[in-house]
Design an enzyme around this catalytic site. Structure first.
Site, PDB file in Angstrom:
ATOM      1  N   GLU A  89       0.862  -1.186   0.000  1.00 20.77           N
ATOM      2  CA  GLU A  89       0.000   0.000   0.000  1.00 20.77           C
ATOM      3  C   GLU A  89       0.894   1.230   0.000  1.00 20.77           C
ATOM      4  O   GLU A  89       2.110   1.130   0.199  1.00 20.77           O
ATOM      5  CB  GLU A  89      -0.969  -0.015   1.195  1.00 20.77           C
ATOM      6  CG  GLU A  89      -2.087  -1.032   1.003  1.00 20.77           C
ATOM      7  CD  GLU A  89      -3.129  -1.054   2.100  1.00 20.77           C
ATOM      8  OE1 GLU A  89      -3.027  -0.265   3.055  1.00 20.77           O
ATOM      9  OE2 GLU A  89      -4.035  -1.891   2.007  1.00 20.77           O
ATOM     10  N   HIS A 143     -11.966   9.410   6.080  1.00 25.35           N
ATOM     11  CA  HIS A 143     -11.708   7.977   6.253  1.00 25.35           C
ATOM     12  C   HIS A 143     -11.184   7.625   7.637  1.00 25.35           C
ATOM     13  O   HIS A 143     -11.565   6.607   8.209  1.00 25.35           O
ATOM     14  CB  HIS A 143     -10.688   7.580   5.185  1.00 25.35           C
ATOM     15  CG  HIS A 143     -10.323   6.126   5.172  1.00 25.35           C
ATOM     16  ND1 HIS A 143     -11.244   5.137   4.917  1.00 25.35           N
ATOM     17  CD2 HIS A 143      -9.134   5.489   5.368  1.00 25.35           C
ATOM     18  CE1 HIS A 143     -10.640   3.949   4.953  1.00 25.35           C
ATOM     19  NE2 HIS A 143      -9.361   4.134   5.247  1.00 25.35           N
ATOM     20  N   HIS A 147      -9.444   9.377   2.342  1.00 26.14           N
ATOM     21  CA  HIS A 147      -8.995   8.306   1.445  1.00 26.14           C
ATOM     22  C   HIS A 147      -9.174   8.807   0.023  1.00 26.14           C
ATOM     23  O   HIS A 147     -10.223   9.328  -0.326  1.00 26.14           O
ATOM     24  CB  HIS A 147      -9.811   7.031   1.677  1.00 26.14           C
ATOM     25  CG  HIS A 147      -9.138   5.817   1.135  1.00 26.14           C
ATOM     26  ND1 HIS A 147      -9.024   5.584  -0.212  1.00 26.14           N
ATOM     27  CD2 HIS A 147      -8.509   4.787   1.750  1.00 26.14           C
ATOM     28  CE1 HIS A 147      -8.360   4.449  -0.401  1.00 26.14           C
ATOM     29  NE2 HIS A 147      -8.032   3.943   0.784  1.00 26.14           N
ATOM     30  N   ARG A 154      -0.845   9.128   1.214  1.00 26.21           N
ATOM     31  CA  ARG A 154      -2.287   9.220   0.999  1.00 26.21           C
ATOM     32  C   ARG A 154      -2.791  10.661   0.885  1.00 26.21           C
ATOM     33  O   ARG A 154      -3.666  10.955   0.073  1.00 26.21           O
ATOM     34  CB  ARG A 154      -2.989   8.516   2.168  1.00 26.21           C
ATOM     35  CG  ARG A 154      -4.403   8.186   1.879  1.00 26.21           C
ATOM     36  CD  ARG A 154      -4.964   7.304   2.957  1.00 26.21           C
ATOM     37  NE  ARG A 154      -4.745   5.897   2.668  1.00 26.21           N
ATOM     38  CZ  ARG A 154      -5.231   4.914   3.409  1.00 26.21           C
ATOM     39  NH1 ARG A 154      -5.943   5.195   4.489  1.00 26.21           N
ATOM     40  NH2 ARG A 154      -5.015   3.659   3.094  1.00 26.21           N
ATOM     41  N   ARG A 176      -1.611   8.988   8.769  1.00 29.60           N
ATOM     42  CA  ARG A 176      -1.445   7.566   9.093  1.00 29.60           C
ATOM     43  C   ARG A 176      -0.948   6.771   7.898  1.00 29.60           C
ATOM     44  O   ARG A 176      -1.448   6.927   6.778  1.00 29.60           O
ATOM     45  CB  ARG A 176      -2.798   7.004   9.532  1.00 29.60           C
ATOM     46  CG  ARG A 176      -2.793   5.544   9.871  1.00 29.60           C
ATOM     47  CD  ARG A 176      -4.203   5.135  10.209  1.00 29.60           C
ATOM     48  NE  ARG A 176      -5.072   5.344   9.068  1.00 29.60           N
ATOM     49  CZ  ARG A 176      -5.544   4.377   8.306  1.00 29.60           C
ATOM     50  NH1 ARG A 176      -5.257   3.126   8.590  1.00 29.60           N
ATOM     51  NH2 ARG A 176      -6.324   4.656   7.282  1.00 29.60           N
TER      52      ARG A 176
HETATM   53  C1  SIN Z   1      -7.475   0.748   2.235  1.00 29.29           C
HETATM   54  O1  SIN Z   1      -7.725  -0.429   2.125  1.00 29.29           O
HETATM   55  O2  SIN Z   1      -7.125   1.461   1.309  1.00 29.29           O
HETATM   56  C2  SIN Z   1      -7.633   1.367   3.569  1.00 29.29           C
HETATM   57  C3  SIN Z   1      -6.643   0.819   4.476  1.00 29.29           C
HETATM   58  C4  SIN Z   1      -6.424   1.783   5.570  1.00 29.29           C
HETATM   59  O3  SIN Z   1      -7.040   2.834   5.579  1.00 29.29           O
HETATM   60  O4  SIN Z   1      -5.569   1.501   6.403  1.00 29.29           O
END
Ligand code: SIN
Length: 515
Positions: free
Chosen positions: A113, A336, A231, A277, A371
């Site tokens: 991620e 989010h 998000h 993010r 985060r």
């Molecule tokens: C996601 O799956 O993109 C969200 C995961 C997260 O917010 O930690």
């Protein structure tokens, strides 16, 4: 309803249930407005659990990514505790029966991620990690007899004893239509986040920061409330809440494109689609504002594997008549995750006696201003276990019951009226979202004040307004841009990182502390 409890946990998501389980054999009561597993954000978590368990990974690398993402405000001690706990947390969950995804050799499959330098996200059933973990914890909690679950009981506030310690909670039982007081020697807030304060959110809409409001009203210090993470890729299908299109899609090669099919993230950051993010969320917002639109293209990268690899996202698309194997997914940023919260020490203790906090409602210091994806499930487990360790053998005594203050008793025991919430959410999204300025924030405060004078105030609206005001006050006092907080009138990042701290009972609203 049992009106006395030694240890009381408010909330039955992953943070609350795991804390309760780890308290064994000490008796604990968990209060929840809905049956565990049937509500809250935890079962919706798609991304998974970040843990440095791969052969090419170390807790040090995970630590570095966490600190880097947090933009100068991560507490190094808290982050060390977090990343060092990754492997044990995964193993423990396997012990509870969580069936994490594995490769053909039986090794954990690790996803990527944004802003992680390694593949380190542990998944379950593709994009259903939260649901899988919740199912295992609910089953374990139902089986054990040290946990009593009071379900369908709404907590309305914390109650203080004569010494200013938290000594229990005021609750409302909708089945009996009656209010009651539950005394407690130690109270743990595990109430989750507040995305429902915004018009567009990936959270269940009842996530309106009530726990944060309870703590603030009780006089607990709230740290950095202005840091709300958006998000970048909620599915823009006109739904409330907006279904999440997990970042793992981009980890597997999906690309953000505008309406003309042009991949745009390279215009904004060297790490393109896997940039931090906040950067991706602002880039998506900029493309939408410029009229170019933003979509996620998973046709080549995931293609036919989509339904098995991402069943939750696939189901959301299908409901809207969209097939992500052949079509672009329209996306938009959505509130989010709340990085700020009730300040806690490394054992989860808040600044006031008798009150602890864990999970999204807490500010443990691990997230800073932004985060790192999938660190939050790990935080809930690692810090939940630490609270349990601190409380398991603690000598407790009932606290003197001070009763519920009259102003709480006067409020109608109801959620906020839909019209009032709609207005608040619209105002928060217009004035206190990805881009803020003094002007937009003061306009938001005006709406909060007008709603505060609402003739039919309810306990739910009151709490939502307190939380919303905390975010706005934090955003006003942070005259810089950092991580998830961007001020168009203060675009610079100060050289010295500082925390915003708000303590409602100080009289003063806000004070700043150097990091
Ligand atoms: C996601 O799956 O993109 C969200 C995961 C997260 O917010 O930690």
């Amino acid at each position: 309803m049992a009106n006395k409890s030694d240890i009381l946990i408010i909330g039955a998501g992953i943070a609350g249930l795991y804390t309760a389980l780890k308290l064994a054999p000490r008796p604990v009561t968990v209060i929840t407005a809905r049956p565990p597993g049937e509500a809250g954000s935890s079962p919706w978590a798609q991304g998974g659990l970040a843990a440095a368990v791969g052969p090419d990974d170390t807790p040090n690398l995970h630590f570095a990514d966490t600190v880097q993402a947090g933009a100068g405000l991560v507490d190094p001690e808290a982050a060390s505790v977090l990343v060092d706990g990754g492997a044990a947390a995964v193993e423990d969950l396997v012990g509870y029966g969580v069936d994490f995804d594995r490769d053909e050799n039986g090794e954990l499959k690790l996803g990527r991620e944004a802003a992680h330098c390694r593949n380190r996200i542990v998944h379950a059933a593709g994009d259903q990690a939260g649901a899988a973990i919740m199912a295992a914890l609910v089953a374990a909690a139902r089986k054990t007899d040290h946990i009593t679950i009071l379900e369908r009981i709404v907590v309305e506030d914390l109650l203080l004893d004569d010494n200013g310690a938290v000594g229990g909670v005021l609750v409302y039982d909708p089945k009996q239509s009656e209010r009651a007081i539950v005394d407690a020697a130690e109270t743990v807030l595990a109430t989750g986040g507040l995305g429902g304060l915004y018009a567009v959110t990936t959270n269940p809409t009842p996530a309106q920061g009530h726990g944060l409001a309870f703590a603030a009203r009780a006089g607990a210090i709230v740290r950095d409330p202005e840091f709300v993470q958006f998000h970048p890729t909620a599915l823009d299908l006109g739904l409330d809440p907006a279904p999440l299109a997990t970042e793992a899609l981009r980890g597997d090669g999906a690309v953000l494109v505008n309406q003309d099919g042009r991949a745009f993230m390279t215009d904004y950051h060297k790490d393109a689609d896997l940039a931090p993010r906040d950067v991706v969320a602002r880039a998506v917002e900029a493309e939408i504002t410029a009229g170019r639109g933003a979509c996620l293209d998973a046709r080549d990268s995931i293609g036919e594997a989509f339904p098995q690899a991402f069943p939750t996202v696939f189901a959301s698309c299908q409901k809207a008549g969209l097939d992500p194997r052949t079509a672009l997914m329209p996306v938009a940023p959505a509130a989010h995750y709340h990085m700020g919260g009730v300040i806690t020490d490394l054992d989860g203790a808040s600044s006031i006696e008798g009150l602890w906090a864990v999970g999204e409602v807490a500010s443990s210091g691990v997230h800073g201003a932004n985060r790192l994806a999938s660190n939050s499930l790990l935080e809930a487990l690692v810090f939940g276990a630490r609270i349990a360790n601190a409380l398991r053998d603690k000598e407790t005594a009932p606290r003197h019951d001070a009763g519920a203050p009259a102003d709480r008793q006067d409020l109608a025991p109801k959620p906020a009226a839909p019209a009032a919430m709609k207005r608040l959410r619209k105002a928060m999204s217009a004035g206190c979202a990805l881009m803020r300025s003094a002007q937009s924030l003061y306009k938001t405060i005006d709406v909060i004040n007008e709603l505060g004078a609402h003739p039919s105030m309810t306990s739910g609206l009151k709490s939502a307004l307190v939380s919303a005001e905390l975010i706005v006050q934090g955003a006003l006092s942070r005259e810089e841009s950092r991580g998830a907080h961007y001020r168009s009138d203060f675009p610079q990042t100060d050289d010295e990182a500082f925390h915003t701290e708000i303590c409602a009972t100080d009289g003063a609203n806000s004070e700043e502390e150097e990091e």
